[in-house]
Write a protein that holds these residues in place. Sequence first.
Motif, PDB file in Angstrom:
ATOM      1  N   GLU A  24       0.827  -1.201   0.000  1.00  0.00           N
ATOM      2  CA  GLU A  24       0.000   0.000   0.000  1.00  0.00           C
ATOM      3  C   GLU A  24       0.864   1.256   0.000  1.00  0.00           C
ATOM      4  O   GLU A  24       0.541   2.232  -0.689  1.00  0.00           O
ATOM      5  CB  GLU A  24      -0.927  -0.004   1.216  1.00  0.00           C
ATOM      6  CG  GLU A  24      -2.017  -1.057   1.130  1.00  0.00           C
ATOM      7  CD  GLU A  24      -2.872  -1.108   2.388  1.00  0.00           C
ATOM      8  OE1 GLU A  24      -3.811  -1.922   2.417  1.00  0.00           O
ATOM      9  OE2 GLU A  24      -2.601  -0.343   3.337  1.00  0.00           O
ATOM     10  N   PHE A  25       1.948   1.240   0.765  1.00  0.00           N
ATOM     11  CA  PHE A  25       2.811   2.415   0.792  1.00  0.00           C
ATOM     12  C   PHE A  25       3.397   2.689  -0.582  1.00  0.00           C
ATOM     13  O   PHE A  25       3.458   3.844  -1.023  1.00  0.00           O
ATOM     14  CB  PHE A  25       3.941   2.247   1.803  1.00  0.00           C
ATOM     15  CG  PHE A  25       4.942   3.366   1.733  1.00  0.00           C
ATOM     16  CD1 PHE A  25       4.674   4.586   2.340  1.00  0.00           C
ATOM     17  CD2 PHE A  25       6.121   3.231   1.017  1.00  0.00           C
ATOM     18  CE1 PHE A  25       5.568   5.636   2.248  1.00  0.00           C
ATOM     19  CE2 PHE A  25       7.020   4.276   0.919  1.00  0.00           C
ATOM     20  CZ  PHE A  25       6.747   5.487   1.539  1.00  0.00           C
ATOM     21  N   CYS A  26       3.852   1.658  -1.250  1.00  0.00           N
ATOM     22  CA  CYS A  26       4.455   1.836  -2.571  1.00  0.00           C
ATOM     23  C   CYS A  26       3.456   2.465  -3.536  1.00  0.00           C
ATOM     24  O   CYS A  26       3.773   3.436  -4.238  1.00  0.00           O
ATOM     25  CB  CYS A  26       4.951   0.488  -3.097  1.00  0.00           C
ATOM     26  SG  CYS A  26       5.863   0.591  -4.660  1.00  0.00           S
ATOM     27  N   ARG A  27       2.255   1.935  -3.575  1.00  0.00           N
ATOM     28  CA  ARG A  27       1.231   2.485  -4.482  1.00  0.00           C
ATOM     29  C   ARG A  27       0.894   3.923  -4.085  1.00  0.00           C
ATOM     30  O   ARG A  27       0.789   4.805  -4.949  1.00  0.00           O
ATOM     31  CB  ARG A  27      -0.026   1.615  -4.429  1.00  0.00           C
ATOM     32  CG  ARG A  27      -1.145   2.069  -5.367  1.00  0.00           C
ATOM     33  CD  ARG A  27      -2.318   1.094  -5.276  1.00  0.00           C
ATOM     34  NE  ARG A  27      -3.362   1.409  -6.255  1.00  0.00           N
ATOM     35  CZ  ARG A  27      -4.398   2.203  -6.021  1.00  0.00           C
ATOM     36  NH1 ARG A  27      -4.539   2.782  -4.839  1.00  0.00           N
ATOM     37  NH2 ARG A  27      -5.306   2.414  -6.965  1.00  0.00           N
ATOM     38  N   GLU A  65       7.734  -4.954  -7.324  1.00  0.00           N
ATOM     39  CA  GLU A  65       8.433  -6.147  -6.835  1.00  0.00           C
ATOM     40  C   GLU A  65       9.814  -5.794  -6.292  1.00  0.00           C
ATOM     41  O   GLU A  65      10.258  -6.373  -5.295  1.00  0.00           O
ATOM     42  CB  GLU A  65       8.529  -7.182  -7.954  1.00  0.00           C
ATOM     43  CG  GLU A  65       7.183  -7.805  -8.316  1.00  0.00           C
ATOM     44  CD  GLU A  65       7.273  -8.852  -9.402  1.00  0.00           C
ATOM     45  OE1 GLU A  65       6.434  -9.767  -9.410  1.00  0.00           O
ATOM     46  OE2 GLU A  65       8.194  -8.750 -10.254  1.00  0.00           O
ATOM     47  N   SER A  66      10.481  -4.844  -6.938  1.00  0.00           N
ATOM     48  CA  SER A  66      11.797  -4.429  -6.452  1.00  0.00           C
ATOM     49  C   SER A  66      11.687  -3.845  -5.056  1.00  0.00           C
ATOM     50  O   SER A  66      12.524  -4.127  -4.174  1.00  0.00           O
ATOM     51  CB  SER A  66      12.397  -3.395  -7.405  1.00  0.00           C
ATOM     52  OG  SER A  66      13.606  -2.876  -6.890  1.00  0.00           O
ATOM     53  N   PHE A  67      10.647  -3.060  -4.819  1.00  0.00           N
ATOM     54  CA  PHE A  67      10.456  -2.457  -3.494  1.00  0.00           C
ATOM     55  C   PHE A  67      10.055  -3.505  -2.475  1.00  0.00           C
ATOM     56  O   PHE A  67      10.589  -3.547  -1.359  1.00  0.00           O
ATOM     57  CB  PHE A  67       9.389  -1.366  -3.589  1.00  0.00           C
ATOM     58  CG  PHE A  67       9.063  -0.733  -2.270  1.00  0.00           C
ATOM     59  CD1 PHE A  67       9.915   0.206  -1.703  1.00  0.00           C
ATOM     60  CD2 PHE A  67       7.909  -1.086  -1.577  1.00  0.00           C
ATOM     61  CE1 PHE A  67       9.631   0.787  -0.473  1.00  0.00           C
ATOM     62  CE2 PHE A  67       7.603  -0.501  -0.344  1.00  0.00           C
ATOM     63  CZ  PHE A  67       8.478   0.433   0.209  1.00  0.00           C
ATOM     64  N   ILE A  68       9.118  -4.366  -2.816  1.00  0.00           N
ATOM     65  CA  ILE A  68       8.591  -5.339  -1.858  1.00  0.00           C
ATOM     66  C   ILE A  68       9.657  -6.343  -1.433  1.00  0.00           C
ATOM     67  O   ILE A  68       9.740  -6.724  -0.259  1.00  0.00           O
ATOM     68  CB  ILE A  68       7.376  -6.082  -2.462  1.00  0.00           C
ATOM     69  CG1 ILE A  68       6.224  -5.109  -2.724  1.00  0.00           C
ATOM     70  CG2 ILE A  68       6.922  -7.217  -1.551  1.00  0.00           C
ATOM     71  CD1 ILE A  68       5.723  -4.391  -1.489  1.00  0.00           C
ATOM     72  N   THR A  69      10.489  -6.785  -2.354  1.00  0.00           N
ATOM     73  CA  THR A  69      11.476  -7.824  -2.041  1.00  0.00           C
ATOM     74  C   THR A  69      12.707  -7.277  -1.326  1.00  0.00           C
ATOM     75  O   THR A  69      13.502  -8.059  -0.792  1.00  0.00           O
ATOM     76  CB  THR A  69      11.924  -8.542  -3.325  1.00  0.00           C
ATOM     77  OG1 THR A  69      12.441  -7.568  -4.255  1.00  0.00           O
ATOM     78  CG2 THR A  69      10.752  -9.277  -3.964  1.00  0.00           C
ATOM     79  N   ALA A 123      15.627   1.082   5.254  1.00  0.00           N
ATOM     80  CA  ALA A 123      15.430   2.470   4.814  1.00  0.00           C
ATOM     81  C   ALA A 123      14.783   2.546   3.437  1.00  0.00           C
ATOM     82  O   ALA A 123      14.823   3.595   2.796  1.00  0.00           O
ATOM     83  CB  ALA A 123      16.760   3.211   4.801  1.00  0.00           C
ATOM     84  N   LYS A 124      14.155   1.442   3.009  1.00  0.00           N
ATOM     85  CA  LYS A 124      13.676   1.420   1.624  1.00  0.00           C
ATOM     86  C   LYS A 124      12.550   2.414   1.367  1.00  0.00           C
ATOM     87  O   LYS A 124      12.420   2.906   0.243  1.00  0.00           O
ATOM     88  CB  LYS A 124      13.242   0.005   1.232  1.00  0.00           C
ATOM     89  CG  LYS A 124      12.028  -0.549   1.969  1.00  0.00           C
ATOM     90  CD  LYS A 124      11.721  -1.959   1.478  1.00  0.00           C
ATOM     91  CE  LYS A 124      10.503  -2.564   2.142  1.00  0.00           C
ATOM     92  NZ  LYS A 124      10.217  -3.931   1.650  1.00  0.00           N
ATOM     93  N   ARG A 125      11.741   2.740   2.366  1.00  0.00           N
ATOM     94  CA  ARG A 125      10.663   3.705   2.138  1.00  0.00           C
ATOM     95  C   ARG A 125      11.253   5.099   1.882  1.00  0.00           C
ATOM     96  O   ARG A 125      10.827   5.801   0.965  1.00  0.00           O
ATOM     97  CB  ARG A 125       9.685   3.718   3.312  1.00  0.00           C
ATOM     98  CG  ARG A 125       8.895   2.429   3.451  1.00  0.00           C
ATOM     99  CD  ARG A 125       7.694   2.581   4.366  1.00  0.00           C
ATOM    100  NE  ARG A 125       6.932   1.329   4.443  1.00  0.00           N
ATOM    101  CZ  ARG A 125       5.724   1.199   4.989  1.00  0.00           C
ATOM    102  NH1 ARG A 125       5.137   2.266   5.533  1.00  0.00           N
ATOM    103  NH2 ARG A 125       5.097   0.037   5.014  1.00  0.00           N
ATOM    104  N   ASP A 126      12.217   5.489   2.688  1.00  0.00           N
ATOM    105  CA  ASP A 126      12.856   6.785   2.483  1.00  0.00           C
ATOM    106  C   ASP A 126      13.571   6.834   1.140  1.00  0.00           C
ATOM    107  O   ASP A 126      13.543   7.868   0.443  1.00  0.00           O
ATOM    108  CB  ASP A 126      13.857   7.070   3.602  1.00  0.00           C
ATOM    109  CG  ASP A 126      13.182   7.358   4.939  1.00  0.00           C
ATOM    110  OD1 ASP A 126      11.937   7.476   4.966  1.00  0.00           O
ATOM    111  OD2 ASP A 126      13.897   7.460   5.953  1.00  0.00           O
ATOM    112  N   LYS A 127      14.208   5.735   0.769  1.00  0.00           N
ATOM    113  CA  LYS A 127      14.924   5.702  -0.508  1.00  0.00           C
ATOM    114  C   LYS A 127      13.958   5.785  -1.688  1.00  0.00           C
ATOM    115  O   LYS A 127      14.257   6.433  -2.699  1.00  0.00           O
ATOM    116  CB  LYS A 127      15.779   4.436  -0.596  1.00  0.00           C
ATOM    117  CG  LYS A 127      16.977   4.458   0.348  1.00  0.00           C
ATOM    118  CD  LYS A 127      17.837   3.216   0.213  1.00  0.00           C
ATOM    119  CE  LYS A 127      19.061   3.300   1.127  1.00  0.00           C
ATOM    120  NZ  LYS A 127      19.919   2.077   1.034  1.00  0.00           N
ATOM    121  N   LEU A 128      12.798   5.146  -1.560  1.00  0.00           N
ATOM    122  CA  LEU A 128      11.801   5.240  -2.627  1.00  0.00           C
ATOM    123  C   LEU A 128      11.305   6.681  -2.761  1.00  0.00           C
ATOM    124  O   LEU A 128      11.153   7.198  -3.874  1.00  0.00           O
ATOM    125  CB  LEU A 128      10.625   4.305  -2.346  1.00  0.00           C
ATOM    126  CG  LEU A 128       9.471   4.383  -3.361  1.00  0.00           C
ATOM    127  CD1 LEU A 128       9.945   3.948  -4.752  1.00  0.00           C
ATOM    128  CD2 LEU A 128       8.284   3.524  -2.918  1.00  0.00           C
TER     129      LEU A 128
END
Length: 615
Positions: free
Chosen positions: A101-104, A121-125, A130-135
């Motif tokens: 949900e965050f990614c979308r 898929e790249s984000f989820i896996t 820190a992946k949310r901040d990086k996205l």
Amino acid sequence: MMPATVSRFCTRLALMVAVVSLSASSFGAMPRDSKFDKDHADLKAPNLEKEVSALTEQVASKLPHSGGSTNVAIRNLIDQHLFGAMRVAKIPHAPLTTDHEFCRRAYLDLTGRIPTVAQLESFITSDDPAKRDKLINQLLGSPAWVDHWAYWFEDLFRNCANRIGEPTTKHFDAWVRKSLADGKPYDQFVRELLTASAPSSVWSPDSAPSAFLARWHVAGDTMYSDRLEDTSDEIIVQSARIFLGVNYQCISCHGGKGFLEKVNVDLVPKTRRDFWAMGAFFGKTRVRIVPFQDRFTITDDGEGYDTKGASSVRLRRNGGEVHPTFLLTGEKADLSKPLRPQFARMLTEHPQFARATVNLIWKQFFGVGIVEPVDNFDLARQDPANPPEAPWPIQPTNPELLNALAAQFAKDGYDLRKLMRLITESSAYQLSSRFDGEWKESYTPYFSRHYVRLLSAEQVHDAISEATLVHGNYKRRDPIYGTELKPIRYWTEASTPEQINHGEAKALMHTFGMANREQFDRQPGGSILQAMTLMNSPFVSSRVKADGESRVAQLVRSDKTDDQIVEQLYLATLSRPPLPQEKQQALEWLSENRRTGAEDLHWALLNKLDFVFNY
């Protein structure tokens, strides 16, 4: 038409397809009991907080449960203020939203588009903490961020060819996009809008921002002459509304006393002459339309604001001397110096400029402003230490947060990217729209859950294109040289809605409230017509056919299993995997007929509640 097997399909999907039909009454039509109420409807907006709360409760209850954690970190000043207020008031909050949900949500809010399967898929896996901040950083630096926000700002400024000519709209669009891409400070951006000139009808890059002022030109005795004072008034009304969040429309026609006591405390003592003193900053500014050339000039060779000047849009002026004066501070202009730069400085240096801007941007991410309506601040109701007389309440739901955000925005050099990063990195922004336990309307001002929003017309268009892999590739030509330009794939790549002339797309867009930049702003809200359009529009049904290079066609002719096809369609369309019962039902359809089953499944997913809402 819908796919051929739709009658059978609709029966079998009765429980799965949750198409939302939101009536107009869901968006708070306000009762009117007098001519005054009708004339001042813009200032007496419906209770948006109540509407957002009810809509979120209605929609979120139909979404798959997230199962996120209720343990949230205090990540920045937003969290300090919001969770601090919740703690004091003993208000519970929703859990954090899931990675899917965050990614979308982040893609839609920052770029206006849904993520591709590969991006999702790249984000989820990723197991990077820190992946949310990086996205967020990745999206803020993307061309799609520029496309989305340039189009949004040009909606706000009402950049349209019918007012300033097609060549000018393109040049203005290019200037806005470059300003955003370069990270131009927003105060500088606004100063350039307010001080730009176009001394010659021959376009130059320096004159591009002058389109903002030309947009508010009021014609005089002929369409090519200008009614100078009317144009000055309109520039002040729009500049104050957009950049200060203050609506001076009423006092441009009459004083506040006897009219605005039930509308805006701060405006009650203000007079029409106070408004003219603001207009006088533009009293020498002349906007002249060049006949038959879709061009204009802007110069400062006028004689000054005439308080006896005729008007074609407002009540007759009654004369008297005025000195250019900034209404919020009482600062008077130095008549020995150019007036517009002084006005631009006074406006952008005032704290209200930062407050109005962060409130406007906040609403785009949270669905409701800290002050509502965003363009009707009552400046007498902002300070809890100096409250208005009863029964008036303080206007901001969290004045300390609003002031802290504004101060940080100014400290960061009026950097829009830093403001959006601050918002999206907060735990408050990353809460789920689902709420465990009983939700009470009184919780709404605390932002203790994420409020759902219907996708904008442009987001619906681009999401359908991305989910199906069938992009419009709309052709466009250079307005001056006539040469072919790169085709438009996503709607926000266009400079104006008029640039794309595609009947099916336009019908869909109008149904979902696309702004008419000529006459009115974006029309929010849901309707049964939107649901019917998604179910029946050729724009949708033609894109789910297993023909050509559509996603369904590529999947059906691939060596992927039925199970993989179902997974791919869910990820591409809803940005989440199917629930077990959803997958079981979908596999039954594909087992009967792989081609029609995949077509019907994709059509159904484009009609699901998950698809048309940002949650």
